[in-house]
Design a protein around this motif. Structure first.
Motif, short mmCIF file in Angstrom:
data_model
loop_
_atom_site.label_atom_id
_atom_site.label_comp_id
_atom_site.label_asym_id
_atom_site.label_seq_id
_atom_site.Cartn_x
_atom_site.Cartn_y
_atom_site.Cartn_z
N LEU A 106 0.84 -1.20 0.00
CA LEU A 106 0.00 0.00 0.00
C LEU A 106 0.87 1.25 0.00
CD1 LEU A 106 -2.77 -1.13 2.54
CD2 LEU A 106 -2.99 -0.84 0.07
N ARG A 107 1.93 1.22 0.78
CA ARG A 107 2.82 2.39 0.84
C ARG A 107 3.50 2.63 -0.52
NH1 ARG A 107 8.22 2.72 2.02
NH2 ARG A 107 8.40 0.67 3.01
N LEU A 108 4.01 1.53 -1.10
CA LEU A 108 4.72 1.67 -2.38
C LEU A 108 3.76 2.08 -3.50
CD1 LEU A 108 7.13 -1.40 -2.13
CD2 LEU A 108 7.70 1.02 -1.89
N THR A 109 2.53 1.58 -3.45
CA THR A 109 1.53 1.98 -4.45
C THR A 109 1.32 3.49 -4.40
OG1 THR A 109 0.42 -0.15 -4.41
CG2 THR A 109 -0.88 1.72 -5.17
N ALA A 110 1.20 3.99 -3.19
CA ALA A 110 0.98 5.44 -3.04
C ALA A 110 2.23 6.22 -3.46
CB ALA A 110 0.63 5.74 -1.57
N GLU A 111 3.38 5.74 -3.04
CA GLU A 111 4.62 6.48 -3.34
C GLU A 111 4.99 6.43 -4.82
OE1 GLU A 111 6.74 5.69 1.02
OE2 GLU A 111 7.68 4.93 -0.81
N HIS A 112 4.77 5.29 -5.46
CA HIS A 112 5.17 5.12 -6.86
C HIS A 112 4.02 5.40 -7.82
CE1 HIS A 112 9.24 3.36 -6.16
NE2 HIS A 112 8.68 3.10 -4.98
N GLY A 113 2.83 5.61 -7.30
CA GLY A 113 1.68 5.96 -8.14
C GLY A 113 1.27 4.85 -9.08
N THR A 114 1.44 3.61 -8.67
CA THR A 114 1.05 2.50 -9.55
C THR A 114 -0.45 2.20 -9.39
OG1 THR A 114 1.58 0.89 -7.84
CG2 THR A 114 3.31 1.38 -9.44
N ALA A 115 -1.01 1.59 -10.40
CA ALA A 115 -2.37 1.06 -10.30
C ALA A 115 -2.21 -0.41 -9.90
CB ALA A 115 -3.08 1.17 -11.64
N THR A 116 -2.61 -0.75 -8.68
CA THR A 116 -2.30 -2.07 -8.15
C THR A 116 -3.54 -2.95 -8.06
OG1 THR A 116 -0.46 -1.16 -6.88
CG2 THR A 116 -1.31 -3.30 -6.16
N ILE A 117 -3.44 -4.12 -8.64
CA ILE A 117 -4.49 -5.14 -8.50
C ILE A 117 -3.95 -6.20 -7.55
CG2 ILE A 117 -5.93 -6.84 -9.66
CD1 ILE A 117 -5.55 -5.28 -12.25
N LEU A 118 -4.66 -6.41 -6.47
CA LEU A 118 -4.17 -7.34 -5.45
C LEU A 118 -5.17 -8.49 -5.27
CD1 LEU A 118 -2.44 -8.13 -2.91
CD2 LEU A 118 -3.85 -6.54 -1.60
N VAL A 119 -4.75 -9.66 -5.62
CA VAL A 119 -5.57 -10.85 -5.34
C VAL A 119 -5.17 -11.38 -3.97
CG1 VAL A 119 -5.86 -13.29 -5.93
CG2 VAL A 119 -6.05 -11.57 -7.70
N THR A 120 -6.15 -11.55 -3.11
CA THR A 120 -5.85 -12.05 -1.78
C THR A 120 -6.93 -13.03 -1.33
OG1 THR A 120 -5.44 -11.43 0.52
CG2 THR A 120 -6.99 -10.05 -0.71
N HIS A 121 -6.57 -13.90 -0.42
CA HIS A 121 -7.56 -14.82 0.13
C HIS A 121 -7.90 -14.40 1.56
CE1 HIS A 121 -3.63 -16.24 1.39
NE2 HIS A 121 -4.22 -16.84 2.42
N GLU A 122 -7.39 -13.23 1.98
CA GLU A 122 -7.60 -12.81 3.36
C GLU A 122 -8.50 -11.56 3.42
OE1 GLU A 122 -4.34 -13.45 6.24
OE2 GLU A 122 -3.08 -13.43 4.44
N PRO A 123 -9.77 -11.71 3.87
CA PRO A 123 -10.71 -10.58 3.91
C PRO A 123 -10.23 -9.45 4.83
CG PRO A 123 -11.86 -12.67 4.23
CD PRO A 123 -10.41 -12.96 4.29
N ARG A 124 -9.35 -9.77 5.78
CA ARG A 124 -8.95 -8.75 6.75
C ARG A 124 -8.21 -7.58 6.10
NH1 ARG A 124 -3.36 -10.01 9.25
NH2 ARG A 124 -2.55 -11.62 7.89
N PHE A 125 -7.67 -7.81 4.90
CA PHE A 125 -6.93 -6.73 4.25
C PHE A 125 -7.85 -5.81 3.43
CE2 PHE A 125 -3.46 -10.11 4.24
CZ PHE A 125 -2.86 -9.61 5.40
N LEU A 126 -9.05 -6.28 3.10
CA LEU A 126 -9.90 -5.55 2.15
C LEU A 126 -10.26 -4.13 2.60
CD1 LEU A 126 -12.28 -8.40 0.86
CD2 LEU A 126 -10.13 -7.55 -0.09
N PRO A 127 -10.57 -3.92 3.90
CA PRO A 127 -10.95 -2.55 4.31
C PRO A 127 -9.87 -1.52 4.02
CG PRO A 127 -11.46 -4.13 6.03
CD PRO A 127 -10.65 -4.85 5.03
N ARG A 128 -8.64 -1.95 3.86
CA ARG A 128 -7.56 -0.99 3.70
C ARG A 128 -7.35 -0.63 2.22
NH1 ARG A 128 -2.47 -3.04 6.61
NH2 ARG A 128 -1.94 -0.86 6.26
N LEU A 129 -8.09 -1.30 1.32
CA LEU A 129 -7.87 -1.08 -0.10
C LEU A 129 -8.81 -0.02 -0.64
CD1 LEU A 129 -7.60 -4.84 -1.18
CD2 LEU A 129 -5.85 -3.34 -0.16
N THR A 130 -8.51 0.49 -1.83
CA THR A 130 -9.36 1.53 -2.43
C THR A 130 -10.75 0.97 -2.72
OG1 THR A 130 -7.35 2.35 -3.50
CG2 THR A 130 -9.46 3.25 -4.28
N THR A 131 -10.80 -0.14 -3.38
CA THR A 131 -12.06 -0.87 -3.59
C THR A 131 -11.73 -2.36 -3.54
OG1 THR A 131 -11.74 -0.85 -5.98
CG2 THR A 131 -13.19 0.88 -5.08
#
Lengths: 236, 354
Positions: free
Chosen positions: A190-215
């Motif tokens: 998340l930090r590097l996405t913000a700092e480097h301005g990348t468009a990041t697609i994150l596949v995860t199996h852990e719902p606990r991380f979802l609230p921290r994402l843009t969508t």
């Protein structure tokens, strides 16, 4: 940014075909992290394969940083991956014979100006800077066998950023890590996405991380739908 | 070569092993090549040093004769000499005999007359020996040696000259005709004719003279021991070439299979098949050059030692040429083996496939 429009991907299955991605659309802007969650076999990895240009969809378009990837041939897509797409693999997928810094500079060796001494020196400087950003400045000359699982995954993330990509495609980066190290990797992404301005697609199996994402989107049977009820998300 | 070099450094034992195998095969090939060269030298050097374009053999029962049984006549020599374009016809007698001197004896190939035979070919009562034969008989120029029923003066000693593994002794054609004559039979004229010519019609000359002629190098096939000996040795060298390509190919086939996950990652990162193939072949080339180079160095050392005891030729033809062929064949084997790299699917780098 990356834009997937009405993407469908099928695979042969005996005499018929199985639909892995079913008319999926997705837009991720610069500096945004979009999560995709879903059960095993739901088509998450297939969507990532399409988004990272590893495979061409049967129909639909994929646009990366203004380039329509679905119009490109195999070599054109490889070129696009070298220059505008960063891949973070589920396993760290580090090459056993290379040191941490070489895992990053190897991406420079895949480009056409790799033989220029100045390009090599610049690549090494950038690799060391990225390793510093992921907290591995002191481990630059270690081989994968000398690094912990978390450290290997950090090298994996740093390598994905080496070519200054517009898009970061991240495939379940915490699956082989414990809770604490998994959270650290997500923090890092998340930090590097913000700092480097990348468009990041994150596949995860852990719902606990979802609230921290843009969508966040869920994927079931190849169909993608936005999650509006993310536990812990602002407004939920 | 970025990954290839680092693979070489990281897996030293594995690559050292295959390099050692390449070195061993190179030693076998080049040492066998050197021995073949030495044996060939001892078989034909007296013939290949002849200053002639064509060797003319007699014909027996419609079949061309060999060096061992050919017997041309003076009429046939005259017929050849009259043909347009023929500039020189030198009768050459070839037989085997024993030379004795002071209780010592040596079996030699006796050449009578012929081109490049020196003064001994024209001076009756003289014989030219190789330095090795002179040393074995313990004679010097001016000493007398005994051949058949004649005493001949040693005319000169020369460098090595061999025919069918026998050192060559040169005498005049007249002396040879006398020494080669069998009891109760007329003296032979010569075994073959060494012909020099420019734009001559060889077929017409053969038809007119009733002979069979061949180019100097082609005529070597009319030396029975040469074809069988060289054929066997070259077959062994060829088989070793094949083995070398197979061994290198097999090593890189296994290596390529082991590297598939790494190749998938590199492809996913944007590497093209061309880049990866260049990397793999560069790795193979480095191993082959190192292994072949070491093998040639070992052969050069062994050859220098063996050269005094064995017929061994240490030259670029017996070392560098087979080394080059081994490198090219090894690369071909590696090329076939690493072709599987192009079939690696970068998709396998995703998920938990690795």
């Amino acid at each position: 940014m990356i834009d997937l429009q009405d993407v469908t991907l099928t695979f042969p299955d005996g005499t018929s075909r199985i639909t892995a991605v079913d008319h999926a659309s997705l837009h991720v802007g610069a500096g945004e992290t979009v999560g995709i969650i879903g059960p095993s076999g739901s088509g998450k990895s297939s969507l990532l394969a399409v988004a990272s240009t590893l495979i061409a969809p049967d129909s639909g378009t994929v646009t990366i940083d203004g380039v329509v990837a679905t119009d490109l041939d195999l070599a054109g897509r490889a070129e696009l991956r070298r220059t505008r797409v960063g891949l973070v693999f589920q396993q760290s997928n580090l090459l056993s014979s290379l040191t941490a810094v070489e895992q990053l500079t190897v991406t420079n060796e895949l480009t056409t100006d790799r033989r220029r001494r100045s390009a090599r020196a610049a690549a090494r400087r950038r690799a060391l800077q990225l390793l510093d950003e992921v907290g591995l400045a002191a481990d630059a000359d270690k081989r994968p066998a000398q690094l912990s699982g978390g450290q290997r995954q950090r090298v994996n993330v740093a390598r994905a950023l080496m070519s200054r990509p517009a898009v970061l495609v991240v495939d379940e980066p915490t699956s082989a890590l414990d809770q604490e190290r998994g959270a650290q990797i997500i923090d890092l992404l998340l930090r590097l996405t913000a700092e480097h301005g990348t468009a990041t697609i994150l596949v995860t199996h852990e719902p606990r991380f979802l609230p921290r994402l843009t969508t966040a989107h869920s994927m079931v049977d190849g169909r993608l739908s936005e999650q509006s009820d993310r536990p812990g998300a602002p407004g939920s | 070569m970025f990954v290839a070099w680092r693979d070489l450094k990281a897996a030293k034992g594995r690559f050292a092993l295959i390099t050692a195998v390449v070195t061993l095969i190179t030693v076998l090939v080049t040492f066998l090549g050197g021995l073949t060269g030495g044996l060939v030298e001892q078989n034909i050097s007296a013939l290949t040093s002849l200053d002639a374009d064509r060797i003319v053999f007699s014909v027996t029962d419609g079949e061309p004769s060999t060096y061992a049984d050919s017997a041309v006549t003076e009429d046939q020599a005259s017929t050849w000499a009259r043909r347009d374009g023929v500039t020189a016809v030198e009768p050459l007698g070839i037989s085997t005999t024993r030379i004795t001197a002071g209780g010592r004896q040596q079996t030699v190939a006796l050449f009578g007359g012929g081109p490049a035979a020196g003064d001994a070919a024209t001076r009756s009562g003289h014989v030219a020996l190789t330095a090795r034969t002179a040393a074995a008989l313990d004679v010097q120029p001016g000493d007398r040696v005994h051949l058949g029923d004649r005493d001949l003066v040693v005319d000169a000693t020369r460098g090595d000259s061999w025919y069918s593994h026998l050192a060559v002794a040169h005498v005049s054609l007249g002396d040879w005709q006398h020494l080669a004559a069998r009891p109760g039979e007329p003296a032979p004229f010569a075994s073959v004719l060494a012909v020099s010519a420019r734009d001559a019609d060889y077929a017409a000359a053969d038809a007119a003279a009733g002979t069979s002629s061949q180019g100097l190098l082609t005529s070597l096939t009319a030396l029975g021991s040469f074809t069988s000996e060289v054929g066997s040795l070259l077959l062994m060298v060829l088989m070793l070439f094949g083995i070398s390509a197979l061994v290198v190919g097999a090593f890189f086939a296994v290596w390529s299979i082991q590297r598939r996950p790494d190749v998938a990652v590199l492809k996913a990162l944007g590497a093209t098949d061309r880049m990866l193939t260049f990397d793999a072949l560069g790795q193979a080339a480095a191993l082959l050059v190192l292994g072949v180079g070491a093998g040639i160095a070992v052969t050069a050392g062994l050859g220098a030692l063996a050269g005094t005891a064995l017929p061994f030729v240490l030259s670029s033809v017996t070392t560098l040429l087979p080394g080059l062929v081994m490198t090219v064949l090894g690369l071909a084997g590696a090329g076939v083996a690493t072709r599987s790299i192009t079939h690696v699917d970068p998709l396998t780098a995703l998920g938990s496939n690795r």
